[in-house]
Write an enzyme that holds these catalytic residues in place. Structure first.
Site, PDB file in Angstrom:
ATOM      1  NE  ARG A 139      -3.657   0.032   0.076  1.00 43.66           N
ATOM      2  CZ  ARG A 139      -4.184   0.521  -1.058  1.00 43.66           C
ATOM      3  NH1 ARG A 139      -3.951  -0.080  -2.213  1.00 43.66           N
ATOM      4  NH2 ARG A 139      -4.905   1.599  -1.052  1.00 43.66           N
ATOM      5  CB  CYS A 289      -0.281   6.386   9.468  1.00 44.82           C
ATOM      6  SG  CYS A 289      -1.114   4.980  10.252  1.00 44.82           S
ATOM      7  CG  HIS A 316      -5.782   2.627  12.175  1.00 49.92           C
ATOM      8  ND1 HIS A 316      -5.708   1.972  10.959  1.00 49.92           N
ATOM      9  CD2 HIS A 316      -4.641   3.366  12.264  1.00 49.92           C
ATOM     10  CE1 HIS A 316      -4.593   2.293  10.349  1.00 49.92           C
ATOM     11  NE2 HIS A 316      -3.917   3.139  11.116  1.00 49.92           N
ATOM     12  CB  THR A 319      -3.737  -2.551   8.062  1.00 49.75           C
ATOM     13  OG1 THR A 319      -3.447  -3.485   9.113  1.00 49.75           O
ATOM     14  CG2 THR A 319      -3.967  -1.169   8.649  1.00 49.75           C
ATOM     15  NE  ARG A 370      -5.343  -1.281  13.284  1.00 49.44           N
ATOM     16  CZ  ARG A 370      -4.402  -2.013  12.700  1.00 49.44           C
ATOM     17  NH1 ARG A 370      -4.747  -2.946  11.818  1.00 49.44           N
ATOM     18  NH2 ARG A 370      -3.144  -1.839  12.995  1.00 49.44           N
TER      19      ARG A 370
END
Length: 477
Positions: A139, A289, A316, A319, A370
């Site tokens: 990514r 980040c 978040h 991922t 998440r």
């Protein structure tokens, strides 16, 4: 009698004509002199007339100045006739100062020359371009490739030369992933795959693909690559011993990790501590980040009001580290389906704050949740300040920090009452303060900070890459 419909349309067409006229000098400055124009951090290069007008609308809202293309076009055209050295110039800041000066149009060039004295020196940005190798093409690696290719047209302080993959090259497939992105959209440029050469060409930039299972196995000099900055996007090696393997490869000079570094590796948040590293250092980290999102805001608040303590809760996006469906995972909870669950997990961002802001050591705690979105995250900063403030005061301080000062590239600001996470995709800042969500009661303050955890972070990585490579252009913003 002319109707309001006709008046509005006529006014828009006139503004659009001026925006079209602005494109030529903006492009001339970029291609011929490596001068990149911005409007309150909104990039003007490669933008169409509607995008330019939208940036002016944002400038009008955020600056409280009656911004229009009529104000900035004379500045743009005058800059195009000046012998500027490679630099980044915010015409928004220039325009505000021009209005405040009260001078007339005939004095514009003299005014600009006074503001940009250092930018007019022949050797104001004297450096040799730096070769860059992306080690990993996930990514962040692909977004970094897009950024570096797009920057190449203006003289390329950083030159993307190669990508190293740890598995099968399959350049055609990797080029397809570079070209099409479900989150960030299609690549706005031309790309040609050269399968026999294990390479592709994007907007004239030749990118070689190399296969290697270990960082020290590559001979970069065999591909004409010298003194390269290796940007490690894999996250596999995070300590000095592991990342030091890169420096054993011929042609490698420095290493930048796109994850928090362990041990004594400098974790750099551009805008906050990017001037503090040892000049002899060769291994760096661009932190995470989330760290890049919260540290600039924490610094601004701490400098203005003092922070006694703060708890960071980051909401978040999932991922690639998580599972699509329930399966084994070495970390608790992350094995559960990312697309179906909110997952409480840990974040290292809170402890990483101390590396960038030592004055807040021991004052920051954190946790993470998440959530089932593919990109853009939200940090909630719950702070106990050292003095009482009100909501308008803290918001205005952050608004001004987004317009001028050392954190303008890191902090953005919105007061849009309808904004949601997807509106932040592609934002170039490390953090976007949602001012309408700010809560203040005495010394207690809660600030909500959006961040594009992919693109905004990649922009920060690119900024760190320039500074550690010694190829940073002059700035006026």
């Amino acid at each position: 009698m002319v109707s309001q419909y006709q008046n509005e349309l006529k006014n828009f067409v006139e503004r659009e004509k001026l925006a079209i006229r602005a494109i030529s000098p903006i492009h001339k400055l970029w291609v011929e002199r490596s001068v990149e124009l911005l409007l309150f951090r909104r990039v003007m290069v490669h933008q169409g007339p509607i995008d330019i007008l939208k940036s002016h609308n944002y400038a009008r809202q955020i600056s409280k100045v009656n911004f229009g293309i009529e104000l900035t076009l004379p500045i743009i055209e005058t800059l195009a006739d000046m012998p500027l050295c490679p630099s980044r110039i915010d015409i928004g800041l220039l325009a505000v100062k021009w209005v405040e000066s009260g001078k007339d149009r005939g004095e514009l060039r003299t005014f600009l020359e006074g503001c940009l004295t250092d930018h007019l020196k022949p050797n104001g940005a004297d450096f040799e371009p730096r070769d860059v190798v992306l080690y990993g093409f996930g990514r962040i690696g692909r977004l970094m490739a897009r950024l570096l290719v797009n920057q190449a047209g203006g003289g390329g302080a950083l030159r993307l030369r190669a990508v190293v993959c740890r598995g099968n090259l399959n350049v055609a497939k990797r080029a397809a992933l570079f070209q099409r992105d479900s989150v960030h959209g299609p690549y706005q440029g031309n790309i040609t795959v050269l399968e026999e050469e294990d390479a592709f060409v994007a907007n004239g930039v030749f990118v070689k693909f190399i296969s290697a299972s270990s960082p020290d196995q590559v001979d970069y000099e065999a591909y004409g690559i010298k003194n390269a900055l290796i940007v490690d996007n894999t996250g596999v090696w995070r300590d000095r011993d592991g990342l030091g393997l890169h420096l054993k490869a011929n042609g490698a000079d420095r290493v930048l990790l796109t994850a928090p570094g362990k041990g004594d590796i400098p974790n750099i948040v551009y805008g906050v501590n990017h001037r503090t590293f040892n000049e002899e250092e060769r291994i760096f980290s661009a932190a995470s980040c989330t760290t890049n999102a919260i540290v600039p805001v924490l610094k601004a608040v701490n400098d203005a009001f003092g922070i006694e303590s703060t708890h960071v809760e980051t909401v978040h996006s999932y991922t690639n580290d998580q599972n699509l469906l329930d399966n084994y995972h070495k970390k608790e909870r992350r094995g559960r389906s990312a697309g179906l669950n909110m997952v409480i997990t840990e974040t290292g961002a809170a402890s990483a704050v101390a590396k960038a802001l030592p004055e807040l050591t021991g004052r920051v705690t954190g946790n993470a949740v998440r959530v089932p979105t593919p990109n853009v995250s939200l940090a909630i900063l719950n702070m106990e300040l050292q003095q009482e403030v009100d909501r308008d005061t803290i918001n205005d301080m952050l608004r001004r920090a987004s317009l001028e000062g050392p954190l303008v590239a890191q902090i953005d600001y919105t007061r849009d009452e309808d904004v949601v996470s997807s509106d932040m995709v592609g934002n170039t800042h490390a953090a976007i303060v949602d001012s309408l969500a700010t809560q203040v009661h005495g010394k207690r303050a809660v600030i909500y900070v959006w961040y594009d955890n992919e693109f905004g972070y990649s922009m920060q990585v690119a900024r760190v890459a320039r500074i550690v490579s010694g190829v940073e252009r002059l700035r006026y913003y």
